[in-house]
Design an enzyme around this catalytic site. Structure first.
Site, PDB file in Angstrom:
ATOM      1  N   GLU A 251      -1.289  -9.450  -1.078  1.00 19.71           N
ATOM      2  CA  GLU A 251      -2.746  -9.643  -1.087  1.00 19.71           C
ATOM      3  C   GLU A 251      -3.283  -9.626  -2.524  1.00 19.71           C
ATOM      4  OE1 GLU A 251      -4.557  -7.938   2.990  1.00 19.71           O
ATOM      5  OE2 GLU A 251      -3.319  -6.498   1.905  1.00 19.71           O
TER       6      GLU A 251
ATOM      7  N   GLY B 256      -0.068  -5.249   0.686  1.00 24.64           N
ATOM      8  CA  GLY B 256      -1.084  -5.245  -0.353  1.00 24.64           C
ATOM      9  C   GLY B 256      -0.614  -5.890  -1.634  1.00 24.64           C
TER      10      GLY B 256
ATOM     11  N   GLU C 277       2.373  -5.942   7.828  1.00 24.49           N
ATOM     12  CA  GLU C 277       1.543  -4.902   8.433  1.00 24.49           C
ATOM     13  C   GLU C 277       1.625  -4.863   9.953  1.00 24.49           C
ATOM     14  OE1 GLU C 277      -0.301  -5.696   4.407  1.00 24.49           O
ATOM     15  OE2 GLU C 277       0.617  -6.873   5.997  1.00 24.49           O
TER      16      GLU C 277
ATOM     17  N   ALA D 132       0.827  -1.211   0.000  1.00 23.32           N
ATOM     18  CA  ALA D 132       0.000   0.000   0.000  1.00 23.32           C
ATOM     19  C   ALA D 132       0.861   1.261   0.000  1.00 23.32           C
ATOM     20  CB  ALA D 132      -0.920   0.003   1.218  1.00 23.32           C
TER      21      ALA D 132
END
Length: 682
Positions: free
Chosen positions: A108, A105, A128, A66
């Site tokens: 993910e 991310g 994270e 992210a």
């Protein structure tokens, strides 16, 4: 056939659409990149000439995750969840081709794809938790479905990445591609084109074992209780993964999102994200340009083969830099060399180092008994006795031995670098490199800049810290620099508190409850109460002196402030308690009940006040630099952000009011902040 990437957002080879993540430097999943991905994926899915889709990253890696700068802003469409929904809706298999890093991310995104292939160099992880968060785009729901619950917990709760080979072993990667990743991914995509698409969200087979094991999550919590102590994010990670097992996919994602939002708005994540950016900011020296020339460091000399000298040497050996290690006595030199060898052998036995690597590193070490062995070194670091006269004599001798242009560094914890530099004809090439014990483990390196230290020497030292895996913080000269100067302020209050009415175990309990790994008296016993103490100069006027005169030096003698058994388990010491009561009486003190709140405030607030003075005097460039020192060198809990970050959460006005209530001094900067409502970190 090749489509126009500028129009469609993808290229086509052999019926496979290749969608590229291209947002330097790490392909962070910003709004712009998310928009590109959503558009390109929909276009590829709609193109009848496309049989399968490959997602690949440009540059150094697939995706670093992210865009953290968006965390404090409202979600902007398309969100990452929107992009993942596009992949889930695709009627064609989507293959993630991973190289470099696929983190957060980025992983993910890859987990949502139908398949994953990776270059041997790839690192995959969900870090994270290290920012006080949990994976917020389905990572806690999809990873357990791909690799199983226990393997997923290990990755999510630790935040540590896995290699491509490990990823393949646990089922996270379908194939490792040793050659051209893009070509290999296209070939793989062609092999799976036309096969039934099984979305990750629909896979339940890897969850069955966890569903049959009712105690799995309780056991995991119990086994990791000590590691998780004080942290909120690991518990939330466990709850989210448990949701993957117990809830339908959409409900699990909803719970994951709610937990993510809760963590994101909390103080712990704010502190951990602050620490993340502060560490990177510490590497930037305000008055030295990024293009300042650095000096080549091809060989390093270490003076002293004790615990500190040997640990410092290992940092350079680990980085492949030859080390000449000098000691005055042959037996001490051999003992130091043997300790380094034993440390490496133990690491190899644990599988973290290959036997041949042990031999390579030991082959870079050249032990010697004469300072002349250091003549051709580019950097010489002394780790000798912490006595100014000893260090000044040594630097005067080194000045006539070590080649011109080389850096002369002191590992001093407290002493004046300028005074040491003045004994040489090259003060501009003298610097302090304060390593923390054990030096081969602790991340912090205080780089102490003298009044005459040349900018190129500073730049070289800061760069070298990265090479050897250290977090460097540049500081100026004062007694104790940043860390130890503030530590002294805390220790002074701790020593006074036990005379006022508290006991050492009370003080230690409060500070470990705050999140410190150990309290001041536990730390004193570990370091040795006799450090800097001599019987000839002892007056018996302090508790420490009384204990040392009784031969109680701490853990190594089985007793200090605490008593220790053979396994070094501690219990409160009646001997120490008696000494404390005697000194209190001798000083005419009336002992009283000292509350936990008073202990916390009197230990922490004087540290913060000292930090304010350090900033005012220009010893540290930034409040965040002070926090980096305390997190990486003294065990300050990262979820509290460092003493100066913590001060902002308490408020300067409150700190000044409490310091005055205890009749303790306040610095001009802290007073000014209290009046104006100022903060250390804007």
């Amino acid at each position: 056939m090749q489509s126009d990437a500028g129009t469609s957002g993808f290229t086509t080879t052999d019926g496979v659409a290749v969608v590229t993540l291209d947002s330097p430097p790490v392909n962070a999943l910003s709004k712009a990149l998310r928009s590109h991905l959503a558009t390109a994926l929909r276009a590829a899915d709609a193109d009848p000439a496309v049989r399968a889709i490959v997602l690949i990253g440009a540059g150094r890696g697939f995706s670093g995750g992210a865009d953290i700068t968006e965390f404090n802003a409202p979600p902007a469409a398309p969100t990452l969840h929107d992009v993942l929904d596009v992949i889930d809706a695709s009627g064609k298999p989507v293959v993630a081709a991973l190289h470099g890093v696929a983190l957060g991310g980025g992983l993910e995104l890859a987990l949502t794809c139908t398949y994953r292939v990776a270059a041997p160099c790839a690192k995959l992880g969900l870090p994270e938790v290290k920012l006080g968060l949990l994976p917020g785009a389905g990572g806690t729901q999809r990873l357990p479905r791909v690799v199983g619950v226990e393997a997923a917990l290990d990755m999510i709760v630790s935040g540590d990445p896995v290699s491509a080979s490990k990823a393949q072993a646990i089922g996270l990667v379908d194939e490792v591609v040793p050659g051209d990743l893009k070509a290999g991914a296209i070939a793989f995509a062609n092999r799976v084109a036309g096969a039934t698409i099984r979305r990750t969200r629909d896979r339940d087979d890897k969850l069955e074992a966890a569903r049959a094991d009712a105690g799995l999550f309780d056991r995991y919590r119990s086994a990791n209780a000590r590691r998780f102590r004080g942290f909120e994010a690991p518990a939330a990670c466990l709850k989210a993964v448990q949701g993957a097992v117990e809830l339908p996919f959409n409900d699990g994602v909803a719970q994951e999102r709610a937990l993510f939002v809760q963590l994101l708005s909390g103080e712990q994540s704010a502190a951990q994200r602050y620490a993340f950016f502060s560490e990177r900011l510490a590497a930037k020296v305000p008055d030295i340009a990024d293009d300042t020339p650095t000096l080549p460091i091809k060989k390093v000399g270490i003076i002293g083969a004790g615990t500190m000298g040997g640990g410092i040497a290992m940092n350079f050996l680990n980085a492949g830099i030859p080390v000449a290690m000098v000691e005055a006595r042959a037996e001490a030199l051999e003992r130091g060399r043997a300790t380094i060898r034993r440390n490496y052998d133990n690491t190899a036995k644990k599988g973290r180092l290959k036997p041949e690597d042990v031999e390579t590193r030991m082959g870079l070490l050249s032990p010697g008994l004469e300072l002349e062995a250091l003549a051709d070194c580019d950097l010489v670091i002394e780790a000798v006795f912490e006595e100014m006269s000893v260090k000044k004599d040594l630097f005067g001798r080194l000045d006539g031995i070590v080649k011109q242009g080389a850096i002369l560094a002191s590992n001093t914890s407290y002493l004046n670098i300028d005074e040491i530099a003045a004994t040489t004809a090259r003060p501009e090439h003298v610097i302090g490199l304060h390593f923390f014990s054990p030096a081969n483990v602790m991340r912090l390196l205080e780089v102490v800049r003298g009044a005459k230290t040349d900018p190129s020497v500073v730049a070289t030292s800061m760069q070298l810290a990265k090479t050897i895996g250290k977090v460097a913080v540049l500081v100026r000269v004062c007694h104790g620099f940043v860390g130890n100067r503030m530590l002294s302020a805390r220790q002074d209050q701790a020593n006074t508190l036990i005379l006022d009415g508290a006991m050492p175990w009370d003080v230690d309990r409060v500070l470990t409850g705050f999140g410190m790994p150990m309290g001041p008296f536990q730390m004193a016993d570990l370091a040795g109460l006799d450090l800097g103490w001599t019987r000839e100069r002892s007056t018996g006027q302090t508790v420490r002196e009384v204990l040392c005169e009784a031969g109680r030096f701490g853990q190594k003698t089985g007793g200090g402030f605490y008593d220790y058994d053979e396994a070094r388990n501690r219990t409160p010491s009646p001997v120490a308690e008696r000494a404390i009561l005697d000194i209190s009486a001798h000083e005419g003190r009336t002992r009283r009940t000292v509350t936990d709140q008073e202990i916390l405030e009197r230990c922490l607030y004087p540290m913060i006040n000292e930090g304010a003075k350090i900033l005012d005097e220009g010893i540290a460039s930034r409040a965040s630099d002070i926090d980096v020192v305390w997190i990486n060198g003294y065990g300050w809990p990262i979820y509290r952000g460092g003493p100066m970050f913590y001060a902002d959460t308490v408020g300067a006005g409150t700190i000044v009011e409490r310091l005055r209530a205890y009749e303790l001094p306040t610095s001009p900067l802290l007073d000014r902040m209290a009046r104006e409502g100022g903060r250390f970190n804007k």
